[in-house]
Design a protein around this motif. Structure first.
Motif, PDB file in Angstrom:
ATOM      1  N   ASN A  89      -9.592 -16.766  11.890  1.00  0.00           N
ATOM      2  CA  ASN A  89      -8.229 -17.289  11.715  1.00  0.00           C
ATOM      3  C   ASN A  89      -7.561 -16.731  10.466  1.00  0.00           C
ATOM      4  N   ALA A  90      -8.367 -16.195   9.539  1.00  0.00           N
ATOM      5  CA  ALA A  90      -7.799 -15.659   8.297  1.00  0.00           C
ATOM      6  C   ALA A  90      -7.775 -14.132   8.287  1.00  0.00           C
ATOM      7  N   VAL A  91      -8.174 -13.525   9.395  1.00  0.00           N
ATOM      8  CA  VAL A  91      -8.183 -12.057   9.464  1.00  0.00           C
ATOM      9  C   VAL A  91      -6.742 -11.553   9.527  1.00  0.00           C
ATOM     10  N   PRO A  92      -6.428 -10.557   8.696  1.00  0.00           N
ATOM     11  CA  PRO A  92      -5.044 -10.036   8.722  1.00  0.00           C
ATOM     12  C   PRO A  92      -4.691  -9.435  10.071  1.00  0.00           C
ATOM     13  N   GLU A  93      -3.382  -9.253  10.256  1.00  0.00           N
ATOM     14  CA  GLU A  93      -2.943  -8.611  11.497  1.00  0.00           C
ATOM     15  C   GLU A  93      -3.289  -7.132  11.488  1.00  0.00           C
ATOM     16  N   GLN A  94      -3.120  -6.511  10.332  1.00  0.00           N
ATOM     17  CA  GLN A  94      -3.400  -5.073  10.227  1.00  0.00           C
ATOM     18  C   GLN A  94      -3.972  -4.736   8.862  1.00  0.00           C
ATOM     19  N   VAL A  95      -4.968  -3.870   8.862  1.00  0.00           N
ATOM     20  CA  VAL A  95      -5.391  -3.186   7.634  1.00  0.00           C
ATOM     21  C   VAL A  95      -5.406  -1.704   7.988  1.00  0.00           C
ATOM     22  N   ASN A  96      -4.380  -1.006   7.562  1.00  0.00           N
ATOM     23  CA  ASN A  96      -4.248   0.406   7.921  1.00  0.00           C
ATOM     24  C   ASN A  96      -4.717   1.269   6.760  1.00  0.00           C
ATOM     25  N   VAL A  97      -5.690   2.120   7.049  1.00  0.00           N
ATOM     26  CA  VAL A  97      -6.309   2.941   6.003  1.00  0.00           C
ATOM     27  C   VAL A  97      -5.881   4.389   6.185  1.00  0.00           C
ATOM     28  N   HIS A  98      -5.365   4.973   5.121  1.00  0.00           N
ATOM     29  CA  HIS A  98      -4.869   6.349   5.140  1.00  0.00           C
ATOM     30  C   HIS A  98      -5.755   7.193   4.231  1.00  0.00           C
ATOM     31  N   VAL A  99      -6.480   8.121   4.830  1.00  0.00           N
ATOM     32  CA  VAL A  99      -7.469   8.906   4.094  1.00  0.00           C
ATOM     33  C   VAL A  99      -6.835  10.215   3.627  1.00  0.00           C
ATOM     34  N   ILE A 100      -6.908  10.456   2.325  1.00  0.00           N
ATOM     35  CA  ILE A 100      -6.503  11.761   1.803  1.00  0.00           C
ATOM     36  C   ILE A 100      -7.750  12.626   1.731  1.00  0.00           C
ATOM     37  N   ASP A 101      -7.814  13.636   2.570  1.00  0.00           N
ATOM     38  CA  ASP A 101      -8.982  14.529   2.602  1.00  0.00           C
ATOM     39  C   ASP A 101      -8.784  15.617   1.545  1.00  0.00           C
ATOM     40  N   ARG A 102      -9.850  15.954   0.869  1.00  0.00           N
ATOM     41  CA  ARG A 102      -9.821  17.023  -0.140  1.00  0.00           C
ATOM     42  C   ARG A 102     -10.881  18.050   0.227  1.00  0.00           C
ATOM     43  N   PRO A 103     -10.589  18.912   1.198  1.00  0.00           N
ATOM     44  CA  PRO A 103     -11.607  19.842   1.683  1.00  0.00           C
ATOM     45  C   PRO A 103     -12.212  20.672   0.545  1.00  0.00           C
ATOM     46  N   GLY A 104     -13.533  20.734   0.535  1.00  0.00           N
ATOM     47  CA  GLY A 104     -14.230  21.525  -0.469  1.00  0.00           C
ATOM     48  C   GLY A 104     -14.454  20.818  -1.795  1.00  0.00           C
ATOM     49  N   ALA A 105     -13.789  19.667  -1.998  1.00  0.00           N
ATOM     50  CA  ALA A 105     -13.964  18.925  -3.255  1.00  0.00           C
ATOM     51  C   ALA A 105     -15.257  18.101  -3.200  1.00  0.00           C
TER      52      ALA A 105
END
Lengths: 732, 169
Positions: free
Chosen positions: A671-687
């Motif tokens: 009942n307390a779970v949010p409607e949305q948790v949207n995760v945006h990943v910044i990829d750093r290839p080679g880092a």
């Protein structure tokens, strides 16, 4: 590879660590990347068989974070071999490198980096071997799906090259990795390898182990810390069908029975027959922060930047508090032990098979070489819970009943009352703003017990607390900077000309404490990021703009901008009545993943209930391997932190811990779970890999408190932000 | 001797009639899915379906279950041929540690058998009894919705004909 050369590969590692610590030696040796720095032998990590199959060895365990899949992706990518042709062997003191603990969001940085480079080196060796075999230049060869392929179409399977490959050597430095632009597995969508068994009833956990002849044990714990067993009436227990043994060593008390339910019944009857001393009274819960703040502390100044204070600056100050918290694994701790002659094996969900082996060998006074610990997944642990203690219990009970595998699982109340909690903490901060609204001074103090009482010596195992002759306890120690323990993330990442941060390490422990996800970072980030909003308000600035005005690190700015953008951050925009928005940022440990979160909450005017509605999260974990794994861990991190922040505190009274079950320690439900948790990943290839698991905890807490302040104009500085506490604050 | 009908097969067990179903499933029948979490009916890790209702197997003594139809996660499919709801959990990658998931799936199965297209609020209300500590809730909800959208979640034929339908408490 035979067992002897595997041992040599793994024990050779210890010698190298010693060598590197010799004065002057470190400068001459090139430090190998990741965990290769302490386990440099390639055959410690990889094995190639004549059928082309590859085995990868890791000292990091699957805890539900998805590390097995990410490590397989890395090996598959760098070796150019399908994941299905790779076997990954997890932590095992007989087989795998000693990578300490699976903790600190370090598995990708340590093990991932080692496997990345070792796999790339093996691929280069395969190309060289094929070059000789095919009499063509190595540069003209490619690799694909377990084959080296020549320009003329000839193909050699990796297995056919096995005789030319010698992995019994140190990893080279400067191994060339694949160009990230050519990646086919790393950073691509891959389903987790462990989920199918978990959703179909496969044997996925140590709790599911059934060894031939296995028997079941249950512990009978003292009712409180410090209570000792005064007398024991075993008559009723002895009538339980299937009872095999009552095991007692001082106040260490257990039953072993043929069936699990029989063990539970015997446990209950024996508990009724046990009389205990009163034990050590706990403080009153209401006094705990005053006590922590007042206890003797070892103080270390971890940041001291000096500058003159402008004459017209104005200052703010505040103090924040976090109560004791519980790991709260859904499955109580469990282990299986087997004493076979003088050889002890323990299957355990410990985070560190090698340190736990050392502790168990110490406890049982056995040579460590005669003790083998094998990691088997358990219920998610989120840090140092009862896992190591249950492993020690299984070892004690296996010794009492040689030749039989003994499985012990704790009951819910035992887990809740005996697991080591995350320590209660107090912070105090004051800061000054100049006339332009810039922070010109920052004075900070944090008071905490240790955040690591992990074993290594047997005295830290619960069994040692209770046996007739306990091992000599060692004093708790602080985890030093730059990672830090109670002072983890105690240093603000913001550009502030004058700043002093003092870590007050409090050795005396009122409740049993140790490591939980994020350690002190949760409280320090909660403090710093709450206070940044207080300062922004005092400066009349937008919280996001205020942070950016004090941050020069471009990767920090990137996550902040991305989270704000995805959220549609706009302080001018109105929200529905009773809603609020909050923002927070941190770079975990100031050296790992960057994470920023923007979220919206609603606050019930009737009940004070805070409800997380939507969160937009931006994370930079360096080069992204298992992108959905990063998303899953970050969503979970936000939701778990929302649970800690809104609901959780260990309840106790002088007579003992009262959070004995899920009613006494409520956590977030659907009942307390949010409607949305949207995760945006910044990829750093080679880092470099930066890790993910713990990055969300602190920022989520602060963003919730900031949103509450936005919605209600109330600044709450003591956690948790329960409905009752918010309602009381709203009523003034 | 206790006779239990589990996943369509009858088993005769010589165990204490007071034994909670969970222990019979795990130790006598060697079924892994239902998990011990609290033993108190507070977390749902042990959830199975009895006569079409999701129940806590940690609380139900086997003596109360003769002539009842008991279903565990293992009845829905196998690792090689996952059932529709299991496949939806795989597709949504709806697990972290996964210890709670067997109970989650069985609780959701009971919902979808009676309500083929539940709303978000109905799913949340129905799943309220089950705890997840990793914070996988959003993916669990998504998996239940995915399975509902795909359709085809039905009771086994034998269950529909059950003469002993009803809620076991």
């Amino acid at each position: 590879m035979n067992q002897i050369s595997r041992r040599a590969a793994l024990t050779g590692a210890a010698a190298v660590i010693v060598a590197l610590r010799l004065p002057g030696a470190a400068a001459q040796e090139v430090k190998l990347p990741g965990a290769l720095s302490h386990t440099p032998m390639l055959n410690g990590w990889l094995k190639l068989e004549a059928n082309g199959h590859v085995t990868v060895y890791t000292g990091k365990g699957e805890l539900g974070q998805g590390i097995r899949t990410a490590l397989l992706q890395i090996a598959s990518e760098q070796l150019d071999i399908p994941m299905a042709q790779i076997t990954l062997i997890g932590p095992d003191t007989k087989l795998t490198p000693n990578e300490g603990y699976t903790s600190g969001s370090l598995s990708m940085k340590d093990s991932g980096t080692a496997i990345l480079n070792a796999s790339a080196e093996l691929r280069a060796m395969l190309v060289q071997a094929a070059s000789a075999k095919l009499a063509v230049s190595a540069g003209s060869l490619a690799t694909e799906a377990g084959f080296v392929v020549a320009a003329d179409g000839r193909r050699v399977g990796y297995g056919d090259l096995v005789s030319a490959i010698d992995l019994d050597r140190k990893a080279a430095s400067g191994t060339v990795l694949k160009d990230p632009a050519t990646h086919r597995v790393m950073g691509k969508p891959v389903h987790r390898v462990d989920i199918p068994a978990k959703v179909t009833g496969g044997a996925a956990y140590v709790q599911d182990m059934r060894l031939p002849g296995m028997v079941h044990a249950r512990m009978i714990r003292p009712p409180h810390y410090g209570a000792t067993l005064l007398s024991l009436d075993t008559a009723a227990t002895e009538t339980v069908p299937g009872l095999i043994r009552i095991v007692r060593d001082g106040s260490f008390l257990a039953v072993i029975a043929k069936g699990e339910w029989q063990a539970v019944q015997a446990m209950r009857l024996l508990a009724e027959g046990a009389k205990w001393s009163a034990g050590t009274p706990l403080p009153a819960q209401a006094d705990i922060f005053k006590i922590i703040r007042g206890l003797a502390s070892n103080d270390t100044v971890i940041l001291d930047k000096k500058a003159d204070l402008p004459a017209n600056s104005r200052s703010l100050s505040a103090s924040y508090r976090r109560p004791y918290g519980m790991h709260g694994a859904i499955g109580p701790s469990c282990a299986v032990g087997l004493m076979d002659g003088d050889q002890l094996t323990v299957w355990t969900h410990t985070q560190g098979v090698y340190p736990d082996r050392a502790a168990i060998a110490d406890l049982l006074k056995m040579p460590p070489a005669n003790v083998r610990l094998i990691h088997v997944e358990g219920s998610g642990c989120y840090g140092h819970n009862g896992a190591d203690d249950a492993a020690a219990d299984a070892a004690m009970l296996a010794r009492a009943l040689p030749g039989k595998p003994v499985r012990v699982q704790w009951m819910r109340d035992q887990e809740n009352t005996w697991e080591p909690f995350t320590p209660a903490m107090v912070t105090e901060v004051s800061a000054a703003l100049d006339a332009n609204g810039k922070i010109v001074d920052w004075q900070y103090g944090v008071w905490s017990n240790t955040h690591s009482n992990r074993p290594g010596n047997g005295a830290r195992l619960l069994a040692s607390w209770h046996i007739a002759e306990p091992l000599k306890p060692q004093p708790p120690t602080a985890i030093p900077q730059p990672e830090g323990g109670g002072d983890r993330n105690g240093i603000p990442l913001y550009d502030i000309p004058r700043a002093k941060v003092t870590s007050h390490f409090v050795p005396e422990e009122k409740l049993r404490v140790s490591a939980m996800r994020g350690l002190g970072a949760y409280t320090n980030v909660f403090t710093i990021e709450s206070f940044m909003d207080e300062l922004a308000q005092a400066a009349g600035a937008d919280p996001v703009a205020f942070r950016l005005a004090h941050l020069s690190d471009p990767r920090a700015r990137d996550v902040i901008n991305l989270a704000a953008d995805k959220f549609g951050w706009n302080t001018q925009a109105s929200l529905p009545q009773g809603h609020g928005r909050g923002f927070a940022f941190a770079r975990y440990k100031n050296l790992a993943a960057y994470l920023a979160i923007a979220l919206e909450i609603s606050v019930s005017p009737e009940t004070g209930e805070v409800r997380l509605i939507r969160a937009e999260v931006a994370i930079d974990s360096g080069q992204a391997v298992a992108i959905d794994g990063i998303v899953n861990q970050t969503q979970g991190g936000v939701i778990q932190s929302a649970s800690w922040t809104l609901f959780e505190q260990v309840m106790f009274e002088p007579a003992g811990i009262t959070s004995r079950d899920w009613r006494g320690y409520p956590i977030l439900r659907f009942n307390a779970v949010p409607e949305q948790v949207n995760v945006h990943v910044i990829d750093r290839p080679g880092a470099p890999f930066l890790g993910t698991g713990e990055a969300a905890a602190g920022p989520t807490a602060a963003a919730l408190a900031n949103a509450l302040a936005h919605a209600t104009k109330l600044r709450l500085r003591e956690l948790p932000l329960t409905a009752a506490r918010v309602k009381a604050a709203m009523q003034g | 001797m206790i006779a239990l009908t589990i996943n369509g097969a009858e088993h005769k067990l010589d165990i204490d009639p007071n034994t909670p179903l969970l222990y019979a499933l795990r130790d006598d029948l060697e079924l892994n899915a239902a998990k011990f979490g609290c033993g108190l009916g507070q977390c749902g890790a042990c959830t199975v379906i009895v006569d079409n209702a999701a129940v806590y197997s940690c609380l139900l003594p086997v003596s109360a279950l003769e002539n009842r139809k008991i279903r565990t996660l293992e009845s829905l499919g196998t690792i090689d041929r996952p059932g529709a709801l299991q496949q939806a959990f795989i597709d949504e990658q709806a697990a972290q540690c996964g210890y709670c998931i067997a109970g989650m799936i069985m609780r959701a199965q009971a919902l979808l058998e009676t309500n083929a297209s539940p709303s978000d609020a109905e799913i949340r209300a129905h799943m309220q009894t089950n705890l997840c500590r990793c914070g996988t809730h959003l993916r669990i909800i998504a998996a239940v919705k995915r399975a509902a959208a795909m359709g085809g979640i039905t009771r086994p034929r034998a269950e529909l004909a059950s003469p002993t339908q009803g809620v076991v408490r």
